[in-house]
Design a protein around this motif. Sequence first.
Motif, PDB file in Angstrom:
ATOM      1  N   VAL A 147       4.181 -54.107 -73.124  1.00  0.00           N
ATOM      2  CA  VAL A 147       3.814 -53.367 -74.325  1.00  0.00           C
ATOM      3  C   VAL A 147       2.310 -53.140 -74.373  1.00  0.00           C
ATOM      4  N   ALA A 150       1.217 -50.437 -71.938  1.00  0.00           N
ATOM      5  CA  ALA A 150       1.557 -49.075 -72.359  1.00  0.00           C
ATOM      6  C   ALA A 150       0.529 -48.539 -73.347  1.00  0.00           C
ATOM      7  N   PRO A 175       7.725 -44.571 -70.079  1.00  0.00           N
ATOM      8  CA  PRO A 175       8.282 -44.853 -71.411  1.00  0.00           C
ATOM      9  C   PRO A 175       7.237 -45.526 -72.297  1.00  0.00           C
ATOM     10  N   PRO A 177       6.687 -47.831 -76.006  1.00  0.00           N
ATOM     11  CA  PRO A 177       7.425 -48.652 -76.980  1.00  0.00           C
ATOM     12  C   PRO A 177       7.210 -48.181 -78.411  1.00  0.00           C
ATOM     13  N   ARG A 190      11.856 -50.661 -79.327  1.00  0.00           N
ATOM     14  CA  ARG A 190      12.633 -49.630 -78.639  1.00  0.00           C
ATOM     15  C   ARG A 190      11.693 -48.792 -77.778  1.00  0.00           C
ATOM     16  N   TRP A 191      12.194 -48.392 -76.618  1.00  0.00           N
ATOM     17  CA  TRP A 191      11.392 -47.597 -75.688  1.00  0.00           C
ATOM     18  C   TRP A 191      11.897 -46.167 -75.681  1.00  0.00           C
TER      19      TRP A 191
END
Length: 244
Positions: A147, A150, A175, A177, A190-191
């Motif tokens: 996380v 990202a 992707p 989060p 959730r991604w």
Amino acid sequence: MTLGWTAENILVVDADLGISGRFGVVRGGFHDVVAKVCLAEAGAVSGLEVSRLARSNADIARLLELARLTDTLVVDLDGVYDLADFNDRLLLGLKGSMSEAELHLLTGRLQGAKLEAARRGDLHVPLPVGLVYDEDGNVVFDPDEEVRAAVENVFAEFARSGSAYGVVAALCGCPFPLRAYGEVWDGQLRWGKLTHGRVLGVLTNPAYAGAYVYGRVRETRRGVGGERGHEDRSRMRGCQDLLR
């Protein structure tokens, strides 16, 4: 039962337990009561306190008017009211107005306490993805390395390209989060796909800069498509911004 109704003729309506009586549009049980009174299928509407049937004076007035037209009695712990009698209508109308005023005062006190906590910086607000509260209530980075990476990639790419569209183009296959709040997904991670809107949300969120801000989002209720009680969430830049 002492007024002549047998147990078989008494219907208990408890569908609205735990639901605020401020807006009747979201209360299925209240709708059922109004419908039965309107169709003259109810001999009496009974409750611990009549003003608690609804916290909106407009909803109470509508129910009482239908009860008057269909000769439906209204019963609470204080007595039995016949809406065909002017004094009973006046008394119940006053009870409805007092109930709505009481709700207004309670809401004002709760909101005042909430704003005071926000001014002190003690009000916990939902944090964006990548930030969490620790056991002491302090804001710290998410322990999940994936996380954190990202979110860091978004800021790093923005520093390189200088635009949100450049970030989306560079990280389109990665992707991103999202922390869900409310309902069944509350608190879950959730991604999903990294979109331009999500990039702008990250870049403009003051929490990533270490700022405590409250009051940038206002909720108003307006009718949309003939429905009441629609929530419109609009951003208010600089309104009640509380920084520390």
